[in-house]
Design an enzyme around this catalytic site. Sequence first.
Site, PDB file in Angstrom:
ATOM      1  N   SER A   1      51.521 110.740  38.999  1.00 37.68           N
ATOM      2  CA  SER A   1      51.716 111.027  37.579  1.00 37.68           C
ATOM      3  C   SER A   1      51.826 112.525  37.352  1.00 37.68           C
ATOM      4  O   SER A   1      52.680 112.991  36.595  1.00 37.68           O
ATOM      5  CB  SER A   1      50.545 110.462  36.768  1.00 37.68           C
ATOM      6  OG  SER A   1      50.475 109.061  36.910  1.00 37.68           O
ATOM      7  N   ASN A   2      50.972 113.298  38.031  1.00 39.38           N
ATOM      8  CA  ASN A   2      51.029 114.747  37.866  1.00 39.38           C
ATOM      9  C   ASN A   2      52.247 115.359  38.541  1.00 39.38           C
ATOM     10  O   ASN A   2      52.598 116.498  38.260  1.00 39.38           O
ATOM     11  CB  ASN A   2      49.752 115.385  38.421  1.00 39.38           C
ATOM     12  CG  ASN A   2      48.589 115.206  37.461  1.00 39.38           C
ATOM     13  OD1 ASN A   2      48.685 115.593  36.296  1.00 39.38           O
ATOM     14  ND2 ASN A   2      47.523 114.596  37.934  1.00 39.38           N
TER      15      ASN A   2
ATOM     16  N   LYS B   1      44.118 103.506  44.215  1.00 39.92           N
ATOM     17  CA  LYS B   1      43.748 104.689  43.443  1.00 39.92           C
ATOM     18  C   LYS B   1      43.421 104.212  42.046  1.00 39.92           C
ATOM     19  O   LYS B   1      44.277 103.635  41.367  1.00 39.92           O
ATOM     20  CB  LYS B   1      44.895 105.708  43.367  1.00 39.92           C
ATOM     21  CG  LYS B   1      44.514 106.901  42.481  1.00 39.92           C
ATOM     22  CD  LYS B   1      45.641 107.882  42.208  1.00 39.92           C
ATOM     23  CE  LYS B   1      45.143 108.958  41.261  1.00 39.92           C
ATOM     24  NZ  LYS B   1      46.215 109.844  40.791  1.00 39.92           N
TER      25      LYS B   1
ATOM     26  N   SER C   1      42.447 105.356  38.434  1.00 41.73           N
ATOM     27  CA  SER C   1      42.371 106.486  37.496  1.00 41.73           C
ATOM     28  C   SER C   1      41.866 106.067  36.130  1.00 41.73           C
ATOM     29  O   SER C   1      41.974 106.829  35.170  1.00 41.73           O
ATOM     30  CB  SER C   1      43.757 107.122  37.337  1.00 41.73           C
ATOM     31  OG  SER C   1      44.201 107.661  38.565  1.00 41.73           O
TER      32      SER C   1
ATOM     33  N   GLY D   1      40.453 108.491  40.766  1.00 36.56           N
ATOM     34  CA  GLY D   1      41.505 109.322  40.197  1.00 36.56           C
ATOM     35  C   GLY D   1      41.079 110.139  38.986  1.00 36.56           C
ATOM     36  O   GLY D   1      41.931 110.635  38.266  1.00 36.56           O
TER      37      GLY D   1
END
Lengths: 301, 301, 301, 301
Positions: free
Chosen positions: D48-49, D167, D169, D192
């Site tokens: 996402s980042n 993961k 988040s 996350g």
Amino acid sequence: MRDFHLNGILPPLTTPFDGGGNVDYEALRANVERYNEAGLAGYVALGSNGEAVHLTQDERSGVIETIRRHASPAHTVIAGVNEFSTRAAINGARNASAAGADAALVITPYFYKSQMTQGLLAAFFAEVADASPIPVLVYNVPQNTGVVIEPATIAKLAAHGNIIGVKDSSGNMGAICETLRLAPAGFKVMVGNGGILYPSLLMGAAGAILGVACAAPRACVEVYEAARAGDHARARELQNRLSPLSHIVTAGLGVPGLKAAMDMTGLMGGAARAPLMPLSDSDAARVKAVVRGTGLFPDFE
Amino acid sequence: MRDFHLNGILPPLTTPFDGGGNVDYEALRANVERYNEAGLAGYVALGSNGEAVHLTQDERSGVIETIRRHASPAHTVIAGVNEFSTRAAINGARNASAAGADAALVITPYFYKSQMTQGLLAAFFAEVADASPIPVLVYNVPQNTGVVIEPATIAKLAAHGNIIGVKDSSGNMGAICETLRLAPAGFKVMVGNGGILYPSLLMGAAGAILGVACAAPRACVEVYEAARAGDHARARELQNRLSPLSHIVTAGLGVPGLKAAMDMTGLMGGAARAPLMPLSDSDAARVKAVVRGTGLFPDFE
Amino acid sequence: MRDFHLNGILPPLTTPFDGGGNVDYEALRANVERYNEAGLAGYVALGSNGEAVHLTQDERSGVIETIRRHASPAHTVIAGVNEFSTRAAINGARNASAAGADAALVITPYFYKSQMTQGLLAAFFAEVADASPIPVLVYNVPQNTGVVIEPATIAKLAAHGNIIGVKDSSGNMGAICETLRLAPAGFKVMVGNGGILYPSLLMGAAGAILGVACAAPRACVEVYEAARAGDHARARELQNRLSPLSHIVTAGLGVPGLKAAMDMTGLMGGAARAPLMPLSDSDAARVKAVVRGTGLFPDFE
Amino acid sequence: MRDFHLNGILPPLTTPFDGGGNVDYEALRANVERYNEAGLAGYVALGSNGEAVHLTQDERSGVIETIRRHASPAHTVIAGVNEFSTRAAINGARNASAAGADAALVITPYFYKSQMTQGLLAAFFAEVADASPIPVLVYNVPQNTGVVIEPATIAKLAAHGNIIGVKDSSGNMGAICETLRLAPAGFKVMVGNGGILYPSLLMGAAGAILGVACAAPRACVEVYEAARAGDHARARELQNRLSPLSHIVTAGLGVPGLKAAMDMTGLMGGAARAPLMPLSDSDAARVKAVVRGTGLFPDFE
């Protein structure tokens, strides 16, 4: 004012009803006497699991008085205040004090949700704390209220001389960490989710107010003691036993589920007040399987 | 039981308070007398805009009695019942009847949200309606409660002899259409959002219970009359005048905004009870601009 | 640029796949030829019901071209643009133009939800519209995106010379009324929920882009025509026939449900692409019962 | 297949862009070379980042290749796969493998939210893992997707030979604990959220994929090492330094905030792709104050 502490586990006691649907103070007494042996820090009367919203004013006072009378003197007694107006919340804190509570656990107001800004919430708690004869804890329980009081607001309120802590039942671990980080030492952060008891203690929570402690008080106390003693392996192992029970009797099946688990473990659970409904047979079987699966109740048939 | 009807507009009356924060029954009387000339079908006491959740039991009875006493005999008086337990809701309906209400508007219970299944809600309303001495309307207001009662559940409840209608404040037009489609003729669907008054009437709503009608009763009545007369152009034009006012005094600024608009239009608004806060100057200016912008108040400075 | 209009009903065409899961352009052609007789204003390619998010760039161009080729010249063809970055959305609009679309229906970006302020959305649409060779419609579909573009933002964008309208699938009738009230005459508000078609037209919507129109195009056109003709009784009656079908094939069972309803009514539905799953037998039976219950398909076995 | 591990911290690398808005592979290389000294377990490309949703297919391959080329051989490289259809996700995993990724981090599909049942999600991941040439991690990020994959579903997928971890988040600590409890030993749970790094490690998370690690890689690694070494006091202290930075550069200001913090700490941040907007001056000042407040960057002016 009595001296009291908040370091440890306090179950938010369920309110037993008799066959006619009236509060069964004898059953409540019996539960308290059982709990008195469990190493708990105290009791919360009139929390969400206590069906505060289902009780009349007289019943609320009766429940607090009964718990206070049968708790040992060393036990802290906190009373929930679940009201919408500032003046009613102040009255609730006064009644709680008169009935013998050491502190008041005051829920965020929640009906006019779109108006519940952080500024309004801060003003509300400050005004209640100004007038309350006993210390106030903020109660954050967004799954029931739809309202969140943020860590920064709680930290600001922590400067008020009569606001001593918060019960945070949001399950939002990041927010709990923020509150712990922002609030001054001595401000009591009490976690309200059995599923994150050990991580919260590890980050600095003073204690916990946990529905699951009504069914499994000793296991909760042992998590607390293991965490305090730095026995991380044991704390984690007990946490993993507790978590599924905590989930099914709170988020899962709610008060009727918690009361069923109490019935299975030798306490006085019984029915919740309508409109809450008795468990279906299949849900009761699920609770039984989870209780048994914890391995925490060796005597369980 | 009195004969009464629900065809038309009923404002959910605000509750005025005096300088000491107590209910100002004289101001309430003055408002009712003003409203009596406006062509309304009646009044709702103790709705969300009436701050039912901020009033004691005695105040609730006093508000209903005051409205009943000063309403004209032809006006229907409905009383809100905002309780969490079935037994408290039944008591609320009985008290409403004793105080002179024609019908009870009973909110969905909403504290234990995860337990509020459609089956539970159906059982709750049936049990309340069984015991209520006056007819019951279901109150669906998810923006305050976080609970939705679905059209199929409402339609099922419509078969109960003592459940005569629903106030739907969800703003969910598709759901309102479904309720209208599924419920039998004669079941009263009352829309609770001023912003969708005309479309709802067109789809068959019997009437409306609208916060904005506290500030602009005549305009709401005129939308109703235009819709009934088939004057669609006029209904739409009035709807467009009402919508921004409706929005700002309900979803926007809530009860304090509605009371401010009432103050601006010659009615007794005043302050809401804490924790609701007075409008900021900039919000008050916004309300004033919207009131003026409607063009519905030619005398407004 | 071709002359085109948006007054009426446009189905957001489903994309048929063959047994190997590839786009079946022949089946798409067959559907378009069937639809050409139904009185529709045109077609939307690559909407939510068209599974735009499941298609490659080449497939997207192929779908637009196929629809354009087999639509009658009088039919408007709109192409959905479902992208996250501004540059990709501009490319999407250019590709749509190259493939023959009259206008682009551009979805709000929606991945970084917490950053999707109204200011960002306004800037995004202005930048896309600046660069797009064809006019742009804003697509508001919060049930899929979790992002809402507000009436005030849409009204502001309506001043852009290359933004000609909005498709609003939110189901929020109050917001649709606000957009209609705030936007200039000529700005096209297209409703995207079959359950509120008639109320929206009555409030001034130019037309509608409706999943249910893929299964029941004539009935949607007839609601439109009845509303335009002022035949309110007929419009309402048809709306009530359409609503349950609209609900089950959109909010209820989604694209697989819509495609099943198409299969039942003589069109080429077929399977959706994975991960969307075929209907269970019981869901298929529900769709069949709803299709039959509408009374709109007299030939339906 | 290369041997690789997931024990430790992996930053989800941001994607730098040049003045023309194109991917700046040189800046990416420079960042990786800086990070190579920090004690990280590896890197995540296209998370996402990393603005995966803003990149073309070619850019995605280029980013993975660049990271793989400049990472040290001991570093694991995971590539995000952000697609909606099963076939596109499979292609994404194949492309990731071809570009040199050790594993694929596959996001839950999220457009047709109402259809995203746990059964559908389980089938989706199993089918992708069946076809993927590299091991798969499940990516749960409900704040961006609006979709939750539950612990029980993850635990079921853990039995698949080609699904090696998750993961998570969500920030839902209770759910993370449940996944840890239910999944077999060896299944890698990667947290996350920087705000709950230490509590997650303590409960058994193998490691973490943290946006904040792009700005403060050493501090994240030190939390990991302190937790592994049983130095709880130090882990908690570092966690409290990290938390405010983590919050402002993820939930708070998102990718633009994270890139700004990178610029302040000597890395190549730069602008995000539109529609994400540059930070306002006041937001940039907030980031600067938080970066400085951590005390983690002694050289920071």
